[in-house]
Design a protein around this motif. Structure first.
Motif, PDB file in Angstrom:
ATOM      1  N   ARG A  41      46.405  36.564  42.362  1.00  0.00           N
ATOM      2  CA  ARG A  41      47.076  37.477  43.205  1.00  0.00           C
ATOM      3  C   ARG A  41      48.469  37.939  42.730  1.00  0.00           C
ATOM      4  O   ARG A  41      49.028  38.965  42.766  1.00  0.00           O
ATOM      5  CB  ARG A  41      47.413  36.669  44.456  1.00  0.00           C
ATOM      6  CG  ARG A  41      46.347  36.790  45.561  1.00  0.00           C
ATOM      7  CD  ARG A  41      46.681  36.457  47.063  1.00  0.00           C
ATOM      8  NE  ARG A  41      47.337  34.922  46.951  1.00  0.00           N
ATOM      9  CZ  ARG A  41      46.394  33.858  47.088  1.00  0.00           C
ATOM     10  NH1 ARG A  41      45.022  33.756  47.332  1.00  0.00           N
ATOM     11  NH2 ARG A  41      46.669  32.725  47.085  1.00  0.00           N
ATOM     12  N   LYS A  83      47.931  40.663  40.225  1.00  0.00           N
ATOM     13  CA  LYS A  83      47.517  42.152  40.932  1.00  0.00           C
ATOM     14  C   LYS A  83      48.807  42.598  41.400  1.00  0.00           C
ATOM     15  O   LYS A  83      49.006  43.829  41.320  1.00  0.00           O
ATOM     16  CB  LYS A  83      46.475  41.787  41.981  1.00  0.00           C
ATOM     17  CG  LYS A  83      45.130  41.299  41.489  1.00  0.00           C
ATOM     18  CD  LYS A  83      44.139  41.288  42.678  1.00  0.00           C
ATOM     19  CE  LYS A  83      43.688  42.667  43.353  1.00  0.00           C
ATOM     20  NZ  LYS A  83      42.827  42.466  44.279  1.00  0.00           N
ATOM     21  N   VAL A  84      49.707  41.698  41.897  1.00  0.00           N
ATOM     22  CA  VAL A  84      51.131  42.619  42.434  1.00  0.00           C
ATOM     23  C   VAL A  84      51.926  42.831  41.322  1.00  0.00           C
ATOM     24  O   VAL A  84      52.320  43.994  41.354  1.00  0.00           O
ATOM     25  CB  VAL A  84      51.982  41.245  42.994  1.00  0.00           C
ATOM     26  CG1 VAL A  84      53.333  41.625  43.490  1.00  0.00           C
ATOM     27  CG2 VAL A  84      51.240  40.684  44.506  1.00  0.00           C
ATOM     28  N   ALA A  85      51.841  42.143  40.162  1.00  0.00           N
ATOM     29  CA  ALA A  85      52.469  42.860  38.826  1.00  0.00           C
ATOM     30  C   ALA A  85      51.678  43.776  38.170  1.00  0.00           C
ATOM     31  O   ALA A  85      52.211  44.279  37.179  1.00  0.00           O
ATOM     32  CB  ALA A  85      52.634  41.532  37.965  1.00  0.00           C
ATOM     33  N   LYS A  86      50.581  44.173  38.791  1.00  0.00           N
ATOM     34  CA  LYS A  86      49.529  45.288  38.266  1.00  0.00           C
ATOM     35  C   LYS A  86      49.088  44.896  37.000  1.00  0.00           C
ATOM     36  O   LYS A  86      49.099  45.965  36.035  1.00  0.00           O
ATOM     37  CB  LYS A  86      50.479  46.680  38.172  1.00  0.00           C
ATOM     38  CG  LYS A  86      50.521  47.203  39.795  1.00  0.00           C
ATOM     39  CD  LYS A  86      51.208  48.432  39.772  1.00  0.00           C
ATOM     40  CE  LYS A  86      51.572  48.968  41.046  1.00  0.00           C
ATOM     41  NZ  LYS A  86      52.298  50.289  40.959  1.00  0.00           N
ATOM     42  N   ASP A  87      48.940  43.763  36.450  1.00  0.00           N
ATOM     43  CA  ASP A  87      48.369  43.302  35.377  1.00  0.00           C
ATOM     44  C   ASP A  87      46.859  42.984  35.295  1.00  0.00           C
ATOM     45  O   ASP A  87      46.556  42.037  35.679  1.00  0.00           O
ATOM     46  CB  ASP A  87      48.989  41.801  34.896  1.00  0.00           C
ATOM     47  CG  ASP A  87      48.641  41.421  33.526  1.00  0.00           C
ATOM     48  OD1 ASP A  87      47.695  41.902  33.002  1.00  0.00           O
ATOM     49  OD2 ASP A  87      49.410  40.344  32.889  1.00  0.00           O
ATOM     50  N   TRP A  88      46.328  44.124  35.490  1.00  0.00           N
ATOM     51  CA  TRP A  88      44.784  44.122  35.808  1.00  0.00           C
ATOM     52  C   TRP A  88      44.120  43.530  34.746  1.00  0.00           C
ATOM     53  O   TRP A  88      43.034  43.145  35.118  1.00  0.00           O
ATOM     54  CB  TRP A  88      44.294  45.873  36.095  1.00  0.00           C
ATOM     55  CG  TRP A  88      45.162  46.516  36.817  1.00  0.00           C
ATOM     56  CD1 TRP A  88      46.046  47.722  36.373  1.00  0.00           C
ATOM     57  CD2 TRP A  88      45.576  46.395  38.056  1.00  0.00           C
ATOM     58  NE1 TRP A  88      46.769  48.068  37.506  1.00  0.00           N
ATOM     59  CE2 TRP A  88      46.652  47.284  38.525  1.00  0.00           C
ATOM     60  CE3 TRP A  88      45.215  45.379  39.313  1.00  0.00           C
ATOM     61  CZ2 TRP A  88      47.016  47.555  39.835  1.00  0.00           C
ATOM     62  CZ3 TRP A  88      45.684  45.495  40.513  1.00  0.00           C
ATOM     63  CH2 TRP A  88      46.571  46.402  40.961  1.00  0.00           C
ATOM     64  N   SER A  99      44.060  39.981  35.725  1.00  0.00           N
ATOM     65  CA  SER A  99      43.297  39.759  36.999  1.00  0.00           C
ATOM     66  C   SER A  99      41.781  39.686  36.815  1.00  0.00           C
ATOM     67  O   SER A  99      41.058  38.816  37.445  1.00  0.00           O
ATOM     68  CB  SER A  99      43.600  40.813  38.197  1.00  0.00           C
ATOM     69  OG  SER A  99      42.874  40.861  39.234  1.00  0.00           O
ATOM     70  N   ASP A 100      41.235  40.928  36.014  1.00  0.00           N
ATOM     71  CA  ASP A 100      39.846  40.936  35.663  1.00  0.00           C
ATOM     72  C   ASP A 100      39.446  39.598  34.790  1.00  0.00           C
ATOM     73  O   ASP A 100      38.375  39.323  34.921  1.00  0.00           O
ATOM     74  CB  ASP A 100      39.839  42.251  35.167  1.00  0.00           C
ATOM     75  CG  ASP A 100      39.822  43.384  35.956  1.00  0.00           C
ATOM     76  OD1 ASP A 100      39.834  42.976  37.123  1.00  0.00           O
ATOM     77  OD2 ASP A 100      39.898  44.575  35.231  1.00  0.00           O
TER      78      ASP A 100
END
Length: 489
Positions: free
Chosen positions: A452, A455-460, A463-464
């Protein structure tokens, strides 16, 4: 709802009509207590437990008698050789009843782990010597037994002239003669296929009781005839046991009952089939003999991991009780996976969101009817389970928002799961694994929190990567509007 049971004698499914007054009388041959409970004990334990649970759920009172064989079961066959408990007592310098008590408690503990409810009565053969002696007297008085050197044998030839010895197993007397081995002590018999009602004890034999014929002990077959009559009457509803007991044990019971009671004594005979291991019969000679403790702890060489008792129970219920059941790691892993899906739906059902106006009551009622029809059709648990997984699909569809149900629908699903999964099939979350479950849930909460934050940090990429790594480990995650859900595949 009508119940149909397969009757071994008629080889047909018959409408079950209880004949025991006031309750259903069920007698099941229990274990011989000279060793730890093993995989072969699990199938009859679970099978007849589900039968009792089903009958009680349908409103019947059940008197369930499961005996303990602690005397009379011999090393080579039912007539000759050293009693297994006496042999173990001699080798380990114990009293025979110490051996019997120790392994009786071990067996009861194993059945409890499997979710098997205790029987109404659990009599021991050693506690019913008087009844067995009286039964021998009746058979002698009727002229169908004879005394030879202090032992008493049932006269099978004479019986077969007036009755059919082999009605249960489908054998005739010639088949029986051909399959009878020459054993020590056969000279005491008039015919090699006569069986012992009472055996004179050799001087070194520990377990012995006084009788009119000798100090000795009862034959193996005698105990079930004596104890079933004492607790269920001269005629009762159902006699169950493993298929390996059909001949000679249950065949001999019928002969004894017919002469002593005037009838075969049992209305319906039921026999569960055996468990094989990778296609082979279980046995120490095959190095595949597995005790239940080894199975639960994963300590046997052929096991890749431990398996919880509830997984073993679910595995057993996935096959019809009269069919063969092949045990393997792959089969158990598949059962474990299916059980997780089922129990997750059971856990999720009470928390399902409902929508006004949605109505699937007819569909759910239809599933309930089909499940009970399967269970009442000779205890067809695999068909019942297949319909349960249709309900699981419905639960999962509600969870992923592709289906809406009403409040009454949700309550009906919860009721169905309670009645069938919990009360009849006896499947519950295994308490032994609850600590592991808590650890897994805690770890997953930490991992998903990291995802989470990514994702908030837009570190996709991160996350993936977390999602993909979990997938490799057999854990799927699903993003929802309320957060993230995960499940072990």
């Amino acid at each position: 709802m009508n119940i149909y049971l397969y009757n071994t004698i008629s080889r047909t499914k018959e409408l079950f009509k209880p004949i025991t007054e006031g309750y259903v009388g069920l007698y099941v041959c229990g274990p011989t207590v000279y060793g730890d409970a093993h995989l072969g004990h699990a199938r009859p334990g679970v099978t007849y437990d589900v039968l009792v649970r089903l009958l009680r759920k349908l409103g019947y009172k059940v008197r369930y008698v499961r005996n303990i064989t602690d005397v009379g079961h011999l090393e080579h066959d039912a007539d000759e050789g050293e009693d297994k408990i006496a042999k173990k007592a001699r080798l380990e310098a114990l009293e025979p009843m110490e051996v019997a008590q120790f392994y009786t408690l071990r067996y009861q503990e194993a059945m409890k782990k499997l979710g098997v409810l205790p029987p109404s009565i659990e009599p021991r053969a050693s506690g019913h010597i008087i009844e067995q002696i009286e039964l021998v007297k009746k058979i002698l008085d009727a002229g169908y037994a004879y005394i030879s050197n202090g032992s008493v044998y049932f006269d099978v030839v004479k019986y077969n002239k007036n009755y059919h010895y082999g009605v249960l197993s489908g054998r005739n007397l010639d088949d029986t003669v051909e399959n009878t081995r020459a054993l020590d002590g056969q000279d005491d018999k008039r015919s090699p296929f006569d069986f012992a009602l009472w055996k004179k004890a050799a001087p070194e034999h520990i377990m012995r009781w006084p009788s009119p014929w000798s100090d000795g002990f009862p034959g193996w077959h005698l105990e079930c005839s004596a104890m079933s009559e004492k607790y269920l009457g001269k005629t009762f509803d159902i006699h169950g046991g493993g298929m390996d007991l059909m001949f000679p044990h249950h065949e001999c019971e019928i002969a004894q009952n017919t002469i002593s009671r005037g009838n075969s004594g049992v209305h319906y005979w039921m026999h569960n089939n055996m468990i094989t291991i990778d296609g082979k019969k279980m046995g120490k000679s095959y190095n595949n003999f597995i005790t239940l403790d080894q199975l639960f702890e994963g300590t046997h060489p052929i096991l890749q991991q431990p398996y919880s008792p509830v997984t073993v129970r679910f595995f057993i219920l996935q096959a019809h009780y009269r069919g063969t059941l092949d045990f393997s790691n792959d089969a158990l892993q598949a059962a474990e996976k299916g059980l997780r899906r089922l129990m997750a739906a059971v856990k999720d059902a009470p928390k399902l969101e409902t929508a006004s106006g949605a109505d699937h009551s007819e569909e759910i009622a239809n599933f309930r009817e089909k499940i009970f029809e399967a269970l009442c059709d000779d205890l067809n648990t695999p068909i019942a389970i297949s319909y349960l997984f249709e309900v699981v699909k419905m639960v999962n569809s509600v969870k992923d928002k592709s289906l809406k149900i009403g409040e009454k629908d949700r309550d009906a699903i919860v009721s169905l799961f309670n009645d069938v999964v919990t009360d009849i099939l006896g499947l519950v979350d295994d308490g032994a694994s609850s600590s592991d479950t808590k650890i897994l849930e805690g770890l997953m909460e930490m991992i998903l929190e990291n995802r989470r934050e990514a994702k908030v940090a837009k570190d996709w990429a991160k996350s993936d990567a977390i999602r993909d790594r979990l997938k490799q480990l057999g854990i799927s995650i699903k993003d929802t509007k309320d957060g993230c859900e995960w499940a072990v595949n």
